[in-house]
Scaffold this motif. Structure first.
Motif, mmCIF file in Angstrom:
data_model
loop_
_atom_site.group_PDB
_atom_site.id
_atom_site.type_symbol
_atom_site.label_atom_id
_atom_site.label_comp_id
_atom_site.label_asym_id
_atom_site.label_seq_id
_atom_site.Cartn_x
_atom_site.Cartn_y
_atom_site.Cartn_z
ATOM 1 N N LEU A 71 2.735 -4.964 1.068
ATOM 2 C CA LEU A 71 2.211 -3.961 0.151
ATOM 3 C C LEU A 71 0.702 -4.114 0.020
ATOM 4 O O LEU A 71 -0.035 -3.129 0.027
ATOM 5 C CB LEU A 71 2.881 -4.085 -1.224
ATOM 6 C CG LEU A 71 2.328 -3.172 -2.319
ATOM 7 C CD1 LEU A 71 2.526 -1.704 -1.962
ATOM 8 C CD2 LEU A 71 2.976 -3.502 -3.647
ATOM 9 N N GLU A 72 0.231 -5.342 -0.074
ATOM 10 C CA GLU A 72 -1.214 -5.589 -0.143
ATOM 11 C C GLU A 72 -1.903 -5.009 1.091
ATOM 12 O O GLU A 72 -2.940 -4.347 0.986
ATOM 13 C CB GLU A 72 -1.504 -7.085 -0.271
ATOM 14 C CG GLU A 72 -1.076 -7.655 -1.598
ATOM 15 C CD GLU A 72 -1.229 -9.172 -1.682
ATOM 16 O OE1 GLU A 72 -1.781 -9.786 -0.738
ATOM 17 O OE2 GLU A 72 -0.813 -9.736 -2.705
ATOM 18 N N GLU A 73 -1.331 -5.231 2.261
ATOM 19 C CA GLU A 73 -1.882 -4.693 3.511
ATOM 20 C C GLU A 73 -1.877 -3.167 3.489
ATOM 21 O O GLU A 73 -2.846 -2.528 3.907
ATOM 22 C CB GLU A 73 -1.088 -5.203 4.712
ATOM 23 C CG GLU A 73 -1.367 -6.630 5.057
ATOM 24 C CD GLU A 73 -2.815 -6.874 5.450
ATOM 25 O OE1 GLU A 73 -3.391 -6.063 6.213
ATOM 26 O OE2 GLU A 73 -3.378 -7.874 4.980
ATOM 27 N N THR A 84 -8.930 -3.508 -6.533
ATOM 28 C CA THR A 84 -7.809 -2.632 -6.867
ATOM 29 C C THR A 84 -6.495 -3.202 -6.336
ATOM 30 O O THR A 84 -5.491 -3.223 -7.037
ATOM 31 C CB THR A 84 -8.051 -1.215 -6.317
ATOM 32 O OG1 THR A 84 -9.162 -0.646 -7.000
ATOM 33 C CG2 THR A 84 -6.825 -0.330 -6.496
ATOM 34 N N VAL A 85 -6.509 -3.677 -5.099
ATOM 35 C CA VAL A 85 -5.308 -4.255 -4.506
ATOM 36 C C VAL A 85 -4.820 -5.434 -5.347
ATOM 37 O O VAL A 85 -3.632 -5.527 -5.679
ATOM 38 C CB VAL A 85 -5.569 -4.709 -3.045
ATOM 39 C CG1 VAL A 85 -4.390 -5.481 -2.496
ATOM 40 C CG2 VAL A 85 -5.876 -3.496 -2.169
ATOM 41 N N CYS A 89 -1.197 -5.472 -7.418
ATOM 42 C CA CYS A 89 -0.186 -6.450 -6.992
ATOM 43 C C CYS A 89 0.045 -7.569 -8.005
ATOM 44 O O CYS A 89 1.143 -8.093 -8.097
ATOM 45 C CB CYS A 89 -0.573 -7.028 -5.639
ATOM 46 S SG CYS A 89 -0.474 -5.790 -4.319
ATOM 47 N N ALA A 90 -0.967 -7.883 -8.807
ATOM 48 C CA ALA A 90 -0.828 -8.946 -9.809
ATOM 49 C C ALA A 90 0.276 -8.602 -10.821
ATOM 50 O O ALA A 90 0.983 -9.477 -11.291
ATOM 51 C CB ALA A 90 -2.147 -9.194 -10.516
ATOM 52 N N GLY A 91 0.418 -7.342 -11.135
ATOM 53 C CA GLY A 91 1.426 -6.918 -12.102
ATOM 54 C C GLY A 91 2.827 -6.845 -11.534
ATOM 55 O O GLY A 91 3.776 -6.628 -12.258
ATOM 56 N N LEU A 92 2.957 -7.013 -10.222
ATOM 57 C CA LEU A 92 4.262 -6.874 -9.587
ATOM 58 C C LEU A 92 4.916 -8.206 -9.277
ATOM 59 O O LEU A 92 6.055 -8.241 -8.853
ATOM 60 C CB LEU A 92 4.124 -6.067 -8.286
ATOM 61 C CG LEU A 92 3.567 -4.675 -8.442
ATOM 62 C CD1 LEU A 92 3.427 -4.001 -7.080
ATOM 63 C CD2 LEU A 92 4.421 -3.827 -9.357
#
Length: 93
Positions: A71-73, A84-85, A89-92
């Motif tokens: 997802l990060e990619e 932003t990435v 992603c930190a919240g997931l």
């Protein structure tokens, strides 16, 4: 059998709305508007899979990734900044 998708993130970043959905098997789908013309990309490296649909500026675009790392990619391929990435992603985790 079709996947069931659950919205796990909705927000605004860099002037674009973004929605992240997750299926029961840990696959992610990203929905946003493209800010550049992009030919799209699809690749698999081991267990990592990323797909970004081809799109033009302002067009709705969909991307799929099979893990949080993928997802990060995908978000990077959608031309989102590193900040932003990280924020998305930190919240997931």
């Amino acid at each position: 059998m079709s996947a069931t998708w659950k919205t796990v993130y909705e927000g605004q970043h860099e002037g674009r709305s973004i929605t992240v959905r997750e299926s029961g098997d840990g696959t992610y789908k990203v929905l946003t508007k493209q800010n550049v013309h992009d030919e799209g990309i699809a690749y698999q490296d081991g267990k990592t899979f990323v797909h970004v649909s081809p799109s033009s500026v302002g067009e709705q675009v969909e991307s799929e990734a099979n893990s949080l790392e993928s997802l990060e990619e995908a978000l990077k391929e959608l031309h989102f900044s590193a900040d932003t990435v990280t924020s998305i992603c930190a919240g997931l985790h």
